[in-house]
Write a protein that holds these residues in place. Structure first.
Motif, PDB file in Angstrom:
ATOM      1  N   PHE A 136       0.028   1.923  58.918  1.00  0.00           N
ATOM      2  CA  PHE A 136      -0.755   2.281  57.734  1.00  0.00           C
ATOM      3  C   PHE A 136      -1.030   3.784  57.664  1.00  0.00           C
ATOM      4  CE2 PHE A 136      -4.284   2.390  60.605  1.00  0.00           C
ATOM      5  CZ  PHE A 136      -5.200   3.247  60.019  1.00  0.00           C
ATOM      6  N   ILE A 137      -0.916   4.489  58.807  1.00  0.00           N
ATOM      7  CA  ILE A 137      -1.191   5.935  58.822  1.00  0.00           C
ATOM      8  C   ILE A 137      -0.173   6.676  57.959  1.00  0.00           C
ATOM      9  CG2 ILE A 137      -1.276   8.002  60.281  1.00  0.00           C
ATOM     10  CD1 ILE A 137      -2.424   6.218  62.496  1.00  0.00           C
ATOM     11  N   GLY A 138       1.087   6.297  58.031  1.00  0.00           N
ATOM     12  CA  GLY A 138       2.117   6.935  57.217  1.00  0.00           C
ATOM     13  C   GLY A 138       1.861   6.721  55.734  1.00  0.00           C
ATOM     14  N   LEU A 139       1.496   5.511  55.376  1.00  0.00           N
ATOM     15  CA  LEU A 139       1.172   5.202  53.981  1.00  0.00           C
ATOM     16  C   LEU A 139      -0.012   6.040  53.511  1.00  0.00           C
ATOM     17  CD1 LEU A 139       1.341   3.316  51.431  1.00  0.00           C
ATOM     18  CD2 LEU A 139      -0.340   1.896  52.613  1.00  0.00           C
ATOM     19  N   THR A 140      -1.050   6.100  54.337  1.00  0.00           N
ATOM     20  CA  THR A 140      -2.255   6.847  53.981  1.00  0.00           C
ATOM     21  C   THR A 140      -1.949   8.334  53.810  1.00  0.00           C
ATOM     22  OG1 THR A 140      -3.581   5.254  55.224  1.00  0.00           O
ATOM     23  CG2 THR A 140      -4.614   7.361  54.700  1.00  0.00           C
ATOM     24  N   LEU A 141      -1.192   8.911  54.718  1.00  0.00           N
ATOM     25  CA  LEU A 141      -0.861  10.341  54.612  1.00  0.00           C
ATOM     26  C   LEU A 141       0.038  10.632  53.413  1.00  0.00           C
ATOM     27  CD1 LEU A 141      -0.277  11.264  58.358  1.00  0.00           C
ATOM     28  CD2 LEU A 141      -2.238  11.838  56.922  1.00  0.00           C
ATOM     29  N   PHE A 142       1.062   9.814  53.218  1.00  0.00           N
ATOM     30  CA  PHE A 142       1.990  10.039  52.120  1.00  0.00           C
ATOM     31  C   PHE A 142       1.286   9.919  50.772  1.00  0.00           C
ATOM     32  CE2 PHE A 142       5.368   8.601  49.195  1.00  0.00           C
ATOM     33  CZ  PHE A 142       6.194   9.704  49.288  1.00  0.00           C
ATOM     34  N   TRP A 143       0.494   8.861  50.607  1.00  0.00           N
ATOM     35  CA  TRP A 143      -0.239   8.664  49.361  1.00  0.00           C
ATOM     36  C   TRP A 143      -1.322   9.727  49.218  1.00  0.00           C
ATOM     37  CZ3 TRP A 143      -2.458   3.208  47.789  1.00  0.00           C
ATOM     38  CH2 TRP A 143      -2.754   3.216  46.422  1.00  0.00           C
ATOM     39  N   GLY A 144      -1.895  10.156  50.327  1.00  0.00           N
ATOM     40  CA  GLY A 144      -2.911  11.213  50.292  1.00  0.00           C
ATOM     41  C   GLY A 144      -2.370  12.524  49.738  1.00  0.00           C
ATOM     42  N   ILE A 145      -1.114  12.822  50.043  1.00  0.00           N
ATOM     43  CA  ILE A 145      -0.488  14.021  49.473  1.00  0.00           C
ATOM     44  C   ILE A 145      -0.393  13.881  47.960  1.00  0.00           C
ATOM     45  CG2 ILE A 145       1.680  15.323  49.343  1.00  0.00           C
ATOM     46  CD1 ILE A 145       2.061  14.637  52.352  1.00  0.00           C
ATOM     47  N   GLY A 146      -0.023  12.706  47.484  1.00  0.00           N
ATOM     48  CA  GLY A 146       0.034  12.462  46.047  1.00  0.00           C
ATOM     49  C   GLY A 146      -1.337  12.592  45.391  1.00  0.00           C
ATOM     50  N   ILE A 147      -2.367  12.083  46.066  1.00  0.00           N
ATOM     51  CA  ILE A 147      -3.737  12.205  45.550  1.00  0.00           C
ATOM     52  C   ILE A 147      -4.145  13.669  45.491  1.00  0.00           C
ATOM     53  CG2 ILE A 147      -6.153  11.825  46.213  1.00  0.00           C
ATOM     54  CD1 ILE A 147      -5.202   9.379  45.004  1.00  0.00           C
ATOM     55  N   ALA A 148      -3.804  14.426  46.507  1.00  0.00           N
ATOM     56  CA  ALA A 148      -4.166  15.844  46.523  1.00  0.00           C
ATOM     57  C   ALA A 148      -3.523  16.579  45.344  1.00  0.00           C
ATOM     58  CB  ALA A 148      -3.745  16.481  47.843  1.00  0.00           C
ATOM     59  N   PHE A 149      -2.244  16.312  45.086  1.00  0.00           N
ATOM     60  CA  PHE A 149      -1.568  16.952  43.953  1.00  0.00           C
ATOM     61  C   PHE A 149      -2.166  16.505  42.622  1.00  0.00           C
ATOM     62  CE2 PHE A 149       2.043  17.847  46.876  1.00  0.00           C
ATOM     63  CZ  PHE A 149       2.052  19.217  46.693  1.00  0.00           C
ATOM     64  N   HIS A 150      -2.490  15.216  42.500  1.00  0.00           N
ATOM     65  CA  HIS A 150      -3.100  14.709  41.267  1.00  0.00           C
ATOM     66  C   HIS A 150      -4.451  15.388  41.031  1.00  0.00           C
ATOM     67  CE1 HIS A 150      -4.242  10.912  38.745  1.00  0.00           C
ATOM     68  NE2 HIS A 150      -4.277  12.010  38.036  1.00  0.00           N
ATOM     69  N   THR A 151      -5.257  15.488  42.073  1.00  0.00           N
ATOM     70  CA  THR A 151      -6.573  16.115  41.958  1.00  0.00           C
ATOM     71  C   THR A 151      -6.446  17.593  41.609  1.00  0.00           C
ATOM     72  OG1 THR A 151      -7.418  14.541  43.581  1.00  0.00           O
ATOM     73  CG2 THR A 151      -8.759  16.489  43.155  1.00  0.00           C
ATOM     74  N   MET A 152      -5.511  18.283  42.250  1.00  0.00           N
ATOM     75  CA  MET A 152      -5.299  19.706  41.948  1.00  0.00           C
ATOM     76  C   MET A 152      -4.853  19.881  40.498  1.00  0.00           C
ATOM     77  SD  MET A 152      -5.548  21.801  44.748  1.00  0.00           S
ATOM     78  CE  MET A 152      -4.334  23.053  44.528  1.00  0.00           C
ATOM     79  N   THR A 153      -3.987  19.011  40.039  1.00  0.00           N
ATOM     80  CA  THR A 153      -3.512  19.094  38.661  1.00  0.00           C
ATOM     81  C   THR A 153      -4.656  18.960  37.675  1.00  0.00           C
ATOM     82  OG1 THR A 153      -1.387  18.156  39.296  1.00  0.00           O
ATOM     83  CG2 THR A 153      -1.945  18.067  36.982  1.00  0.00           C
ATOM     84  N   VAL A 154      -5.552  18.018  37.926  1.00  0.00           N
ATOM     85  CA  VAL A 154      -6.643  17.745  36.985  1.00  0.00           C
ATOM     86  C   VAL A 154      -7.742  18.788  37.078  1.00  0.00           C
ATOM     87  CG1 VAL A 154      -8.473  16.107  36.427  1.00  0.00           C
ATOM     88  CG2 VAL A 154      -6.166  15.288  36.875  1.00  0.00           C
ATOM     89  N   PHE A 155      -8.170  19.132  38.289  1.00  0.00           N
ATOM     90  CA  PHE A 155      -9.361  19.958  38.441  1.00  0.00           C
ATOM     91  C   PHE A 155      -9.090  21.447  38.628  1.00  0.00           C
ATOM     92  CE2 PHE A 155     -10.901  15.737  39.632  1.00  0.00           C
ATOM     93  CZ  PHE A 155     -11.964  15.648  38.753  1.00  0.00           C
ATOM     94  N   VAL A 156      -7.891  21.835  39.041  1.00  0.00           N
ATOM     95  CA  VAL A 156      -7.605  23.251  39.245  1.00  0.00           C
ATOM     96  C   VAL A 156      -6.697  23.785  38.138  1.00  0.00           C
ATOM     97  CG1 VAL A 156      -6.594  24.948  40.811  1.00  0.00           C
ATOM     98  CG2 VAL A 156      -7.929  23.053  41.733  1.00  0.00           C
ATOM     99  N   PHE A 157      -5.554  23.146  37.943  1.00  0.00           N
ATOM    100  CA  PHE A 157      -4.576  23.677  37.000  1.00  0.00           C
ATOM    101  C   PHE A 157      -5.021  23.542  35.557  1.00  0.00           C
ATOM    102  CE2 PHE A 157      -1.486  22.493  40.534  1.00  0.00           C
ATOM    103  CZ  PHE A 157      -1.598  23.736  41.120  1.00  0.00           C
ATOM    104  N   ASP A 158      -5.822  22.527  35.222  1.00  0.00           N
ATOM    105  CA  ASP A 158      -6.295  22.371  33.848  1.00  0.00           C
ATOM    106  C   ASP A 158      -7.225  23.500  33.422  1.00  0.00           C
ATOM    107  OD1 ASP A 158      -4.851  20.212  33.156  1.00  0.00           O
ATOM    108  OD2 ASP A 158      -6.513  18.795  33.105  1.00  0.00           O
ATOM    109  N   LYS A 159      -7.848  24.179  34.382  1.00  0.00           N
ATOM    110  CA  LYS A 159      -8.704  25.314  34.024  1.00  0.00           C
ATOM    111  C   LYS A 159      -7.865  26.470  33.486  1.00  0.00           C
ATOM    112  CE  LYS A 159     -12.422  24.338  37.228  1.00  0.00           C
ATOM    113  NZ  LYS A 159     -13.165  24.776  38.397  1.00  0.00           N
ATOM    114  N   TYR A 160      -6.650  26.582  33.995  1.00  0.00           N
ATOM    115  CA  TYR A 160      -5.788  27.682  33.581  1.00  0.00           C
ATOM    116  C   TYR A 160      -4.829  27.282  32.465  1.00  0.00           C
ATOM    117  CZ  TYR A 160      -7.692  29.398  37.903  1.00  0.00           C
ATOM    118  OH  TYR A 160      -8.563  29.765  38.903  1.00  0.00           O
ATOM    119  N   PHE A 161      -4.445  26.042  32.486  1.00  0.00           N
ATOM    120  CA  PHE A 161      -3.539  25.522  31.460  1.00  0.00           C
ATOM    121  C   PHE A 161      -4.267  24.348  30.812  1.00  0.00           C
ATOM    122  CE2 PHE A 161      -1.059  26.847  35.176  1.00  0.00           C
ATOM    123  CZ  PHE A 161      -0.411  27.944  34.632  1.00  0.00           C
ATOM    124  N   ASN A 162      -4.969  24.582  29.706  1.00  0.00           N
ATOM    125  CA  ASN A 162      -5.875  23.574  29.163  1.00  0.00           C
ATOM    126  C   ASN A 162      -5.187  22.468  28.365  1.00  0.00           C
ATOM    127  OD1 ASN A 162      -5.218  24.949  26.868  1.00  0.00           O
ATOM    128  ND2 ASN A 162      -7.291  25.603  26.372  1.00  0.00           N
TER     129      ASN A 162
END
Length: 147
Positions: free
Chosen positions: A115-141
């Protein structure tokens, strides 16, 4: 004032308004989204909010007309709110599924922690999703998405 604004002003959910008015939650959703409600439905909602029925019917017809004429800023705001909601739902699903996978892993094969591999792999996807919504949307609205 629209039905949705009156409901939100009181801090009610659609289900709470439905319970107070004796309607189904689906009926409240339809009326708030601009569909024509029956006279009885509108009268019961007007009674709950203690407003005149005639002003409520005017607001419903104005809501239908104004829903088609949202400004670009309002569309961007609605789209941003939807993206934030989707991000939180994604995060909630991540935690729920990983807890279930952890339990399955520990109950079936505790010597091999897959389950550690699943958690880490999906966690990377969550990190990118969160960055897209909360960081990049400030610059690209997102104005380019409405074209």
């Amino acid at each position: 004032m629209s039905i949705q604004k009156m409901r939100l002003k009181r801090g009610w959910s659609q289900q709470q308004l439905a319970d107070a008015s004796g309607l189904s939650a689906r009926t409240v959703q339809r009326i708030e989204s601009g569909h024509q409600g029956s006279m009885e439905s509108l009268k019961s909602i007007a009674a709950v909010f203690e407003v005149d029925f005639s002003t409520l019917t005017k607001d419903v017809t104005m809501t239908i007309e104004s829903a088609n004429s949202l400004s670009n800023n309002e569309r961007i705001d609605f789209k941003r709110a939807r993206r934030i909601r989707d991000c939180y739902l994604h995060l909630l699903m991540y935690f729920a599924v990983n807890i279930i996978c952890l339990a399955i892993n520990l109950l079936t094969t505790p010597e091999h922690l897959w389950f550690i591999g699943l958690t880490l792999f999906w966690g990377i996807g969550i990190a990118f999703h969160t960055m897209t919504v909360f960081v990049f949307d400030k610059y690209f609205n997102g104005q380019w998405e409405l074209a």
